[in-house]
Scaffold this motif. Structure first.
Motif, PDB file in Angstrom:
ATOM      1  N   MET A 155       0.834  -1.199   0.000  1.00 11.54           N
ATOM      2  CA  MET A 155       0.000   0.000   0.000  1.00 11.54           C
ATOM      3  C   MET A 155       0.872   1.255   0.000  1.00 11.54           C
ATOM      4  SD  MET A 155      -3.102   0.847   2.592  1.00 11.54           S
ATOM      5  CE  MET A 155      -2.276   2.044   3.602  1.00 11.54           C
ATOM      6  N   LEU A 206      -2.439   2.634   9.951  1.00  9.97           N
ATOM      7  CA  LEU A 206      -3.252   2.619   8.735  1.00  9.97           C
ATOM      8  C   LEU A 206      -2.486   3.148   7.519  1.00  9.97           C
ATOM      9  CD1 LEU A 206      -6.697   3.858  10.152  1.00  9.97           C
ATOM     10  CD2 LEU A 206      -6.061   1.512   9.544  1.00  9.97           C
ATOM     11  N   VAL A 211      -8.314   6.177   3.510  1.00  9.42           N
ATOM     12  CA  VAL A 211      -8.039   4.782   3.877  1.00  9.42           C
ATOM     13  C   VAL A 211      -9.216   3.911   3.415  1.00  9.42           C
ATOM     14  CG1 VAL A 211      -7.588   3.166   5.768  1.00  9.42           C
ATOM     15  CG2 VAL A 211      -6.599   5.463   5.838  1.00  9.42           C
ATOM     16  N   GLU A 254     -13.274  -0.449   3.725  1.00 12.08           N
ATOM     17  CA  GLU A 254     -12.912  -1.812   3.370  1.00 12.08           C
ATOM     18  C   GLU A 254     -11.550  -2.170   3.971  1.00 12.08           C
ATOM     19  OE1 GLU A 254     -12.373  -4.175  -0.755  1.00 12.08           O
ATOM     20  OE2 GLU A 254     -13.658  -2.397  -0.814  1.00 12.08           O
ATOM     21  N   GLU A 255     -10.616  -1.251   3.780  1.00 12.78           N
ATOM     22  CA  GLU A 255      -9.261  -1.433   4.316  1.00 12.78           C
ATOM     23  C   GLU A 255      -9.306  -1.528   5.848  1.00 12.78           C
ATOM     24  OE1 GLU A 255      -6.405  -1.711   2.673  1.00 12.78           O
ATOM     25  OE2 GLU A 255      -5.033  -1.518   4.381  1.00 12.78           O
ATOM     26  N   LEU A 256     -10.119  -0.666   6.454  1.00  5.90           N
ATOM     27  CA  LEU A 256     -10.224  -0.669   7.915  1.00  5.90           C
ATOM     28  C   LEU A 256     -10.754  -2.026   8.399  1.00  5.90           C
ATOM     29  CD1 LEU A 256      -9.940   1.033  10.520  1.00  5.90           C
ATOM     30  CD2 LEU A 256     -12.319   1.733  10.218  1.00  5.90           C
ATOM     31  N   ARG A 257     -11.813  -2.485   7.780  1.00  7.16           N
ATOM     32  CA  ARG A 257     -12.416  -3.761   8.157  1.00  7.16           C
ATOM     33  C   ARG A 257     -11.385  -4.888   8.053  1.00  7.16           C
ATOM     34  NH1 ARG A 257     -16.776  -3.369   4.854  1.00  7.16           N
ATOM     35  NH2 ARG A 257     -17.857  -1.980   6.278  1.00  7.16           N
ATOM     36  N   TYR A 258     -10.601  -4.830   6.990  1.00  7.45           N
ATOM     37  CA  TYR A 258      -9.593  -5.850   6.720  1.00  7.45           C
ATOM     38  C   TYR A 258      -8.514  -5.889   7.806  1.00  7.45           C
ATOM     39  CZ  TYR A 258      -5.493  -7.773   4.308  1.00  7.45           C
ATOM     40  OH  TYR A 258      -4.360  -8.481   3.979  1.00  7.45           O
ATOM     41  N   ARG A 259      -8.272  -4.717   8.438  1.00  7.94           N
ATOM     42  CA  ARG A 259      -7.191  -4.649   9.429  1.00  7.94           C
ATOM     43  C   ARG A 259      -7.651  -4.938  10.863  1.00  7.94           C
ATOM     44  NH1 ARG A 259      -2.444  -1.354   7.985  1.00  7.94           N
ATOM     45  NH2 ARG A 259      -2.437  -1.213   5.720  1.00  7.94           N
TER      46      ARG A 259
END
Ligand code: SF4
Ligand code: SF4
Lengths: 186, 293
Positions: free
Chosen positions: B1, B32, B131, B134-139
């Motif tokens: 990323m 993040l 961010v 989707e990215e947040l959920r993934y992390r």
């Protein structure tokens, strides 16, 4: 009931000053009352915000600048956001506070003192210093800090510093205040 | 990323009453992939008092920071966690587009404003838009399962919309969506953008006791176990003044008031102390123990 004689006390210059300094066209207001309906502090206002706009339209300088509401506006922007005529009502409230200050009206001494203490703290250190600000406020109002009950917890949690966190170039900020007084203040 | 780079404006309260907001913001942003570069020798933006005194004074206090942010290479935006700083910086930037206003403000400044000014966003907006959920959920490592939380935005994060340009000004969803991504339950809360009493806690405490009291009552009625905020002043009124509010209104709320960055951090796997949870006046310990168990 408080009666105001509109024809005797109409101050045209006041109307133009409010319009010019706030950049708003007062005559657009048709008194729908939306601003007041959403105003969170109407319960402590002596004049509700739509009536302040009406009194501005009618050039009632003394009634407007002498009211308490100006000092109690929380700047929440609800009035501005909900006015159907896109009048920036909160900016009118700000403008009226500026005028009330310059013309020596201060109906809420505590609120004015808090503002003054805050800005003095910024002028000195370049940043707000909470404990110092409370000491200035106590000195100005003669009221012992009403929040002493908060102090122990805040100190224990390291949230209330004994020392300011000054900026390096403090003069740059004190000079902003100095130039402001020279250039623009009465 | 790819790393996102921002000029960071921490704001004065981050050095004192909202230390845990600044701490958790820095940690979460790093995790993040957001790089924060502090604006060199930043100074107070004027907070809520300056604009009640004069537009030009308020403009100059903000503009000094906007100019200094312009020295930072390779950033596209200034971000700040505090909505009050955000409103001041954004309003100043907006008004400085007008040549007459710019000329008057420049009379007050050591380094005048020239040319373009970097856009200003909240940390909340940067996390939502740059961010993404989707990215947040993934992390998320430890979802906040079973916690019902009321999302409280405060009055100025999204208002007036012409200047703030983010989310809905009547029914914002950014915090709702974040809570959902973290696995928490979003409690119904229709006072999202009502005022908490702002900076009247000192001079007119009665105003804060009434307005913040209303917010705590509604959160409790809707069975929220905690509230989440993005504003140091809202947090302080609801958390540190909760006892004053209880006494004034004969209530007995024990409602933890989190910063949204603290909740993100917990879900990403940071420890409670890394998120400064012990700095909250109303302790969330019991709630978190219950959720973990
Ligand atoms: S909302 Fe606008 S038009 Fe309606 S009363 Fe207030 S200022 Fe006037
Ligand atoms: S900005 Fe002031 S006058 Fe307008 S709604 Fe908010 S508190 Fe009332």
């Amino acid at each position: 009931m408080h009666v105001i004689n509109l024809s005797k006390t109409r101050d045209q210059e006041f109307i133009s000053r409010v319009e010019q300094e706030s950049g708003q066209n007062l005559s657009l207001c048709y008194q729908c009352g939306n601003c007041t309906a959403g105003c969170p502090v109407t319960f402590v206002y002596d004049i509700p915000v739509h009536q302040i706009v009406r009194l501005c339209q009618a050039g009632q300088k003394d009634a407007v600048l002498g009211c308490h509401s100006l000092w109690l506006c929380a700047s929440c922007q609800s009035c501005t956001t909900r006015c159907p005529n896109s009048i920036d009502v909160a900016h009118i409230m700000d403008t009226l506070r500026h005028m009330a200050r310059r013309d020596g009206y201060a109906t809420e001494y505590g609120v004015k003192s808090f503002t003054d203490s805050f800005l003095e703290s910024v002028e000195r250190h370049g940043r707000a210093f909470e404990l110092g600000l409370m000491m200035l406020y106590t000195m100005k109002t003669g009221k012992f800090w009403t929040d002493v009950d908060l102090a122990p917890a805040m100190l224990a949690k390291g949230k209330l510093g004994f020392k300011p966190h000054p900026v390096q170039n403090k003069e740059a900020i004190s000079k902003i205040f100095k130039r402001f007084r020279e250039e623009f203040a009465q | 990323m790819t790393t996102l780079r921002y000029a960071y404006y921490p704001g004065c309260s981050g050095l004192g009453t909202s230390k845990e907001y600044d701490m958790s913001t820095r940690a979460v942003c790093e995790a993040l992939g957001m790089e924060l570069i502090d604006i060199t020798d930043w100074s107070c933006c004027g907070s809520s008092p300056a604009h009640t005194v004069d537009d030009r004074l308020a403009g100059a206090l903000s503009a000094r920071n906007l100019v200094q942010a312009g020295d930072i290479e390779g950033v596209d935006a200034i971000i700040t966690p505090c909505p009050s700083c955000l409103a001041n910086l954004k309003t100043a930037r907006h008004r400085l587009q007008k040549p007459e206003f710019r000329a008057e403000v420049n009379k007050l400044l050591e380094r005048p404003v020239h040319g373009d000014i970097l856009p200003v966003k909240s940390v909340l907006q940067a996390i939502v838009e740059d961010v993404g959920m989707e990215e947040l959920r993934y992390r998320v490592r430890t979802p906040l399962k079973g916690m019902s939380i009321a999302p409280y935005y405060g009055c100025i994060m999204n208002r007036p919309p012409k200047i703030m340009e983010f989310d809905s000004h009547e029914n914002p969803m950014a915090l709702d969506n974040i809570l959902e991504a973290l696995g928490a339950t979003v409690a119904p809360f229709n006072l999202k953008v009502e005022c908490c009493g702002a900076s009247f806690g000192v001079a007119r405490r009665d105003i804060v006791e009434r307005l913040s009291g209303k917010l705590l009552n509604l959160a409790a009625e809707n069975n929220a176990q905690a509230m989440v905020t993005a504003c140091p002043l809202c947090q302080m009124n609801l958390d540190a003044r909760q006892n004053q509010i209880n006494v004034a209104n004969s209530t007995n709320h024990v409602m933890p008031i989190f910063y949204f960055t603290q909740l993100i951090g917990l879900a990403l796997g940071f420890s409670q102390s890394q998120m400064g949870l012990e700095k909250l006046v109303v302790s969330p310990r019991e709630l978190l123990a219950g959720a973990a168990g």
